[in-house]
Motif scaffolding. Structure first.
Motif, PDB file in Angstrom:
ATOM      1  N   LEU A 103      90.457 -47.368  -2.458  1.00 19.49           N
ATOM      2  CA  LEU A 103      91.211 -48.502  -3.187  1.00 19.49           C
ATOM      3  C   LEU A 103      90.524 -49.565  -4.238  1.00 19.49           C
ATOM      4  N   LEU A 104      89.665 -50.101  -3.424  1.00 16.08           N
ATOM      5  CA  LEU A 104      88.524 -51.032  -4.295  1.00 16.08           C
ATOM      6  C   LEU A 104      87.837 -50.723  -5.544  1.00 16.08           C
ATOM      7  N   THR A 105      87.530 -51.390  -6.203  1.00 17.13           N
ATOM      8  CA  THR A 105      87.144 -50.884  -7.089  1.00 17.13           C
ATOM      9  C   THR A 105      85.712 -52.084  -7.615  1.00 17.13           C
ATOM     10  N   GLY A 106      84.280 -51.719  -8.436  1.00 19.77           N
ATOM     11  CA  GLY A 106      83.840 -53.058  -8.298  1.00 19.77           C
ATOM     12  C   GLY A 106      82.717 -52.802  -7.239  1.00 19.77           C
ATOM     13  N   PRO A 107      81.802 -53.641  -7.253  1.00 21.54           N
ATOM     14  CA  PRO A 107      80.402 -53.015  -6.077  1.00 21.54           C
ATOM     15  C   PRO A 107      80.757 -52.863  -4.483  1.00 21.54           C
ATOM     16  N   ASP A 108      80.030 -52.737  -4.094  1.00 24.69           N
ATOM     17  CA  ASP A 108      79.541 -52.482  -2.078  1.00 24.69           C
ATOM     18  C   ASP A 108      81.127 -52.271  -1.648  1.00 24.69           C
ATOM     19  N   PRO A 109      81.934 -50.920  -2.137  1.00 26.19           N
ATOM     20  CA  PRO A 109      83.359 -51.014  -1.747  1.00 26.19           C
ATOM     21  C   PRO A 109      83.418 -51.247   0.166  1.00 26.19           C
ATOM     22  N   GLN A 110      82.501 -49.918   0.438  1.00 19.22           N
ATOM     23  CA  GLN A 110      82.926 -49.466   1.849  1.00 19.22           C
ATOM     24  C   GLN A 110      82.462 -50.886   2.841  1.00 19.22           C
ATOM     25  N   LEU A 111      81.329 -51.635   2.298  1.00 18.59           N
ATOM     26  CA  LEU A 111      81.265 -52.459   2.324  1.00 18.59           C
ATOM     27  C   LEU A 111      82.569 -54.385   2.534  1.00 18.59           C
TER      28      LEU A 111
END
Length: 203
Positions: free
Chosen positions: A147-155
């Motif tokens: 659901l997240l956008t931008g850098p490092d979504p898994q972190l």
């Protein structure tokens, strides 16, 4: 223990003639799932009995068999984080931080326990703990990362999940008369949501 069985959903109360002694919105099924969640969290799988869960839930063992079929199926229901994730992630990213806090508090009230902490405190054997961690990663952390956008979504998703677990642990640690339990949900969200929202936004 099989890891391929699809657990039954915990979402929403049922209305039927076998609600057991639960009051208000709680049904017999709700009481069974709540008792099973507590049992599987506090004791290894091999030590948990259907009879013990039934006694804690205030229902007959035969009702548990009718509803779930077996202890393994009941464990798989407890190990299913999807209903909680459905509720927690039911907001757009710009509003998700506040939604997460408010929904976490409401789920705790409805379920009479934290919807996520069992992944941390389970005392089962390694197979059971591994199953819980795998389910949590797939159904909560990985879903959130998507659901997240931008850098490092898994972190960021892992950090957000950790923050939610921390909130649940704090409210549990200081119950029943801690400040968190006496604080209105909106005030908790005022204090806790901004940090979550920064992780959601990614800046």
């Amino acid at each position: 223990m099989s890891t391929t069985d699809r657990p039954a959903s915990e979402s929403g109360p049922e209305i039927d003639a076998e609600n057991g002694p639960g009051t208000g919105r709680e049904t017999g099924r709700d009481a069974i799932v709540r008792a099973a969640r507590r049992a599987f969290t506090l004791r290894p799988y091999a030590e948990v009995t259907m009879r013990g869960i039934a006694a804690d839930a205030g229902v007959s063992p035969s009702l548990i068999v009718k509803r779930f079929g077996s202890k393994e199926a009941l464990f798989n229901t407890v190990a299913d984080f999807r209903p909680a994730a459905d509720a927690l992630f039911a907001a757009s990213p710009p509003a998700l931080g506040r939604h997460l806090v408010l929904t976490m508090v409401r789920l705790r009230d409805r379920l009479r326990g934290d919807p996520l902490l069992r992944v941390v405190f389970s005392l089962g054997n390694e197979d059971e703990r591994t199953l819980l961690r795998e389910r949590f990663r797939e159904q909560v952390t990985d879903r959130l990362a998507g659901l997240l956008t931008g850098p490092d979504p898994q972190l960021r998703a892992e950090l957000i999940a950790g923050q939610l677990l921390g909130l649940g642990a704090t409210l549990s640690l200081h119950r029943p008369d801690g400040a968190g339990g006496r604080t209105p949900p909106d005030r908790l969200a005022d204090l806790y949501a901004p940090g979550l929202q920064r992780l959601i936004d990614g800046h």
